[in-house]
Design an enzyme around this catalytic site. Structure first.
Site, PDB file in Angstrom:
ATOM      1  N   GLY A 203       0.812  -1.205   0.000  1.00  0.00           N
ATOM      2  CA  GLY A 203       0.000   0.000   0.000  1.00  0.00           C
ATOM      3  C   GLY A 203       0.840   1.247   0.000  1.00  0.00           C
ATOM      4  O   GLY A 203       2.059   1.195   0.240  1.00  0.00           O
ATOM      5  N   THR A 210       2.481  -0.875   9.220  1.00  0.00           N
ATOM      6  CA  THR A 210       3.216  -1.231  10.442  1.00  0.00           C
ATOM      7  C   THR A 210       2.285  -1.260  11.637  1.00  0.00           C
ATOM      8  O   THR A 210       2.386  -2.154  12.497  1.00  0.00           O
ATOM      9  CB  THR A 210       4.349  -0.216  10.678  1.00  0.00           C
ATOM     10  OG1 THR A 210       5.211  -0.190   9.539  1.00  0.00           O
ATOM     11  CG2 THR A 210       5.161  -0.592  11.906  1.00  0.00           C
ATOM     12  N   GLU A 426      -7.584  31.548 -10.406  1.00  0.00           N
ATOM     13  CA  GLU A 426      -8.277  30.691  -9.434  1.00  0.00           C
ATOM     14  C   GLU A 426      -9.785  30.736  -9.642  1.00  0.00           C
ATOM     15  O   GLU A 426     -10.480  29.720  -9.462  1.00  0.00           O
ATOM     16  CB  GLU A 426      -7.920  31.111  -8.013  1.00  0.00           C
ATOM     17  CG  GLU A 426      -6.437  31.021  -7.679  1.00  0.00           C
ATOM     18  CD  GLU A 426      -5.863  29.631  -7.861  1.00  0.00           C
ATOM     19  OE1 GLU A 426      -6.620  28.648  -7.725  1.00  0.00           O
ATOM     20  OE2 GLU A 426      -4.671  29.514  -8.162  1.00  0.00           O
TER      21      GLU A 426
END
Length: 681
Positions: A203, A210, A426
């Site tokens: 992944g 972990t 934007e």
């Protein structure tokens, strides 16, 4: 500092001193060794001082001192043990009355005494030297004999549980059999089942691979060995293989247990795929790992869990059945998973009542678990920086921007022309997101510089899809073209601000043509699908299509980009008024949210009429309250003034006191007169 250096050097100095004494003792011994004939010739002429004879069965060892002038010299000699020699030695050595002659029987000395006299001093010195060298090596980093030891860190009593791992429910279901096996392996062996020896977690970084492995150890309550793939390989030949052997040996001694190898691609890459044949040391380590997994046996109580984000470069022998039997993909969380992850990481955070984790999860598509934890942490840091007691939604909103784009660079100042250019750029993205049905929704628009970007437009999918369609990709490219199109339509020129947009759009278009078959070239894959380039395998490999096809691919990519560009230009031109309104609002406000953008679309202002009425009503209530408070204050002031007027002054009080005294004195005089008695009667 100098004292520490002297202290660290004193063992070496002591050893050197001892060696110097031994050398000087060996070289400074002036003992003369005579042979038998030489001694027979010189004995009559020597003046003996002290002599000792050791009577052996075959040899007489004679040692002692003799005088030569004023000096005394040592000697030793071996003489055959015969009756004649014994008589001759006794007469010769005793001719001088001052000579001290001693006869010793060596058979009377014990073996232990001989050992202490001859051997023990050397053993003692050797032991001292070994002790000092051991101390010096164990205290520093010069552990030359520990290279072959495994660097795996063992942890017991793991506190992590499945409740601490959110956003991967299916992945947790896949590993539940491992927990049941580690708790009760007998029910599996009775059924004839073989538990997987190894599990490979694949992944993107930060998705919790972990953490999930630790949770398995915590739920099963077994020891947890953790090591990185890079810890196996060193510069010394054979070190990696010996460390693998040592790690499995320790695991067998503590079984049942879990061995977790993080970033296994560092040691498990394809063999023979490096430049010039590969790294032999790494390949030996991989070979030893494969052998150990084969020799581990079935149901031995040891489960190997490995993690990587590059499964394409792993050696096929590592992934075959009997080694890493099960492959679990830990993907980026969806909206529900992000919400659950945020709840886990928000347990120790002081959030204000206005904070909505569900809204935060909606605004963070593509974030991993580590990114979401970082968002909450950045929000907490911002709250502490501003000396607030709780984390507000504004802190979390700013934290999202910081994680995605970096901190705002408010010190960087635009010119008026640049500010207007960025605002329209934007606003162009925002208009496409509003008016194009399949485009992403606009959540926030700002012209405050962040990172390398002059402005920032946060757009999120309307819904997260497992299988996006061609229309979705075309709309995404169109949205990316919106900023550049707005510059061209309004200013009739273009800037370099759209470079990142062009890069993203080109990447999507290439994937549509080469990987997903979304062009007129048909459902044919023209790339190898390996993702990132692995030099050892992909370097020098040619393309799997001809030059003519490469030309057609370029034409299709250009066709997709041009089509989306023209569509964006059409939308911008049709809604130029909305574009100008959003841009002017950005110039004034610098940052606007999705709610404000919706108000601009519906009402032409950043506040809706309902909000305006509410604000006006609140303002009226405040004004009325102020007026009522003023009137109450005036009444209180009037009463105080009236009370002051009604209160007698100090002069009036003094006058009344004098009148009272005069009246009392007049009454006393009246009571003394006869007229008072008659009046009383």
């Amino acid at each position: 500092m100098n004292n520490k250096k002297v202290i660290s050097l004193w063992p070496y100095l002591l050893i050197l001193a001892i060696l110097a004494v031994l050398v000087s003792y060996g070289t400074g011994n002036n003992t003369t060794t005579f042979n038998y004939n030489e001694f027979m010739n010189k004995a009559e002429k020597l003046d003996f001082d002290k002599v000792e004879m050791s009577m052996g069965s075959t040899v007489i060892d004679v040692s002692g001192t003799y005088k030569q002038g004023k000096e005394s010299k040592s000697f030793k000699v071996s003489v055959p043990n015969t009756e004649t020699n014994v008589k001759w030695l006794t007469e010769t050595l005793s001719k001088n009355k001052d000579t001290v002659l001693t006869t010793r029987d060596p058979n009377q000395e014990s073996f232990l005494m001989k050992f202490f006299i001859n051997v023990f001093p050397y053993l003692l010195l050797a032991g001292i030297a070994i002790f000092f060298f051991t101390k010096m090596n164990s205290g520093g980093s010069n552990k030359a004999f520990e290279f072959s030891k495994s660097k795996a860190r063992i942890e017991g009593n793991i506190k992590v549980r499945f409740k601490d791992v959110a956003g991967c429910d299916e992945e947790k279901e896949e590993v539940k059999e491992i927990i049941d096996y580690l708790k009760d392996p007998k029910k599996f062996t009775d059924m004839g089942a073989r538990i997987p020896k190894g599990m490979l977690m694949v992944g993107p970084p930060g998705t919790g691979k972990t953490l999930l492995a630790k949770a398995v150890a915590g739920e099963a309550n077994v020891p947890f060995f953790s090591i990185s793939g890079s810890d196996f390989v060193e510069m010394f030949v054979g070190t990696g293989a010996s460390r693998v052997r040592d790690m499995f040996k320790k695991a067998q001694q503590t079984a049942p247990c879990i061995v977790f190898i993080d970033e296994i691609d560092a040691v498990g890459r394809q063999r023979g795929a490096g430049m010039g044949g590969g790294n032999d040391e790494r390949e030996q380590t991989l070979n030893q790992l494969l052998v150990e997994m084969d020799g581990m046996g079935e149901n031995k109580g040891i489960v190997i869990i490995a993690a990587t984000n590059r499964p394409d470069v792993l050696d096929p022998a590592l992934l075959r059945s009997g080694r890493f039997d099960r492959q679990i993909t830990v993907n980026l969380p969806d909206k529900k998973g992000r919400y659950e992850i945020l709840k886990v990481h928000a347990r120790n955070k002081k959030l204000a009542p206005d904070c909505s984790l569900e809204s935060l999860a909606k605004r963070t598509p593509g974030f991993s678990g580590a990114d979401l934890e970082n968002v909450l942490n950045e929000g907490a840091i911002l709250a502490v920086r501003d000396k607030r007691k709780m984390i507000t939604m504004e802190d979390l909103d700013e934290a999202i921007d910081r994680v995605m784009m970096g901190p705002a660079k408010k010190s960087r100042k635009y010119t008026d022309k640049e500010k207007r250019l960025v605002a329209f750029h934007e606003a162009g993205h925002a208009v496409i997101g509003i008016k194009l049905e399949d485009a992403d929704m606009v959540e926030k628009v700002t012209i405050i510089p962040r990172g390398e970007a002059g402005g920032y437009n946060l757009m999120t999918p309307r819904e997260e899809k497992m299988m996006p369609t061609k229309a979705d990709f075309m709309a995404q490219i169109t949205g990316l073209m919106g900023g550049r199109v707005a510059e061209e339509v309004v200013f009739d020129e273009i800037s370099a601000g759209a470079s990142n947009d062009i890069q993203k759009a080109t990447k999507i278009a290439k994937a549509m043509v080469r990987s997903w078959g979304m062009s007129s070239l048909g459902p044919i894959q023209y790339d190898d699908g390996t993702g990132n380039v692995f030099l050892g395998r992909d370097y020098g490999s040619g393309s799997n299509y001809s030059g003519e096809i490469a030309y057609e691919i370029d034409k299709e990519i250009r066709k997709i980009i041009n089509e989306c560009y023209e569509r964006a230009k059409q939308i911008i031109t049709e809604h130029i008024d909305l574009l100008t309104l959003i841009a002017d609002t950005l110039i004034e406000e610098e940052t606007i949210t999705s709610e404000q953008i919706n108000n601009l679309v519906k009402y032409g202002t950043i506040t809706s009429p309902e909000d305006a009425l509410k604000k006006q009503a609140m303002a009226n209530d405040v004004e009325q309250q102020i007026q009522a408070d003023n009137e109450a204050a005036q009444e209180v002031l009037h009463d105080d003034i009236q009370h002051y007027d009604d209160t007698p002054s100090s002069q009036d009080e003094e006058k009344k006191k004098q009148e009272k005294v005069s009246f009392e004195e007049a009454m006393k005089e009246l009571t003394k007169s006869d007229d008072y008695d008659e009046t009383k009667e």
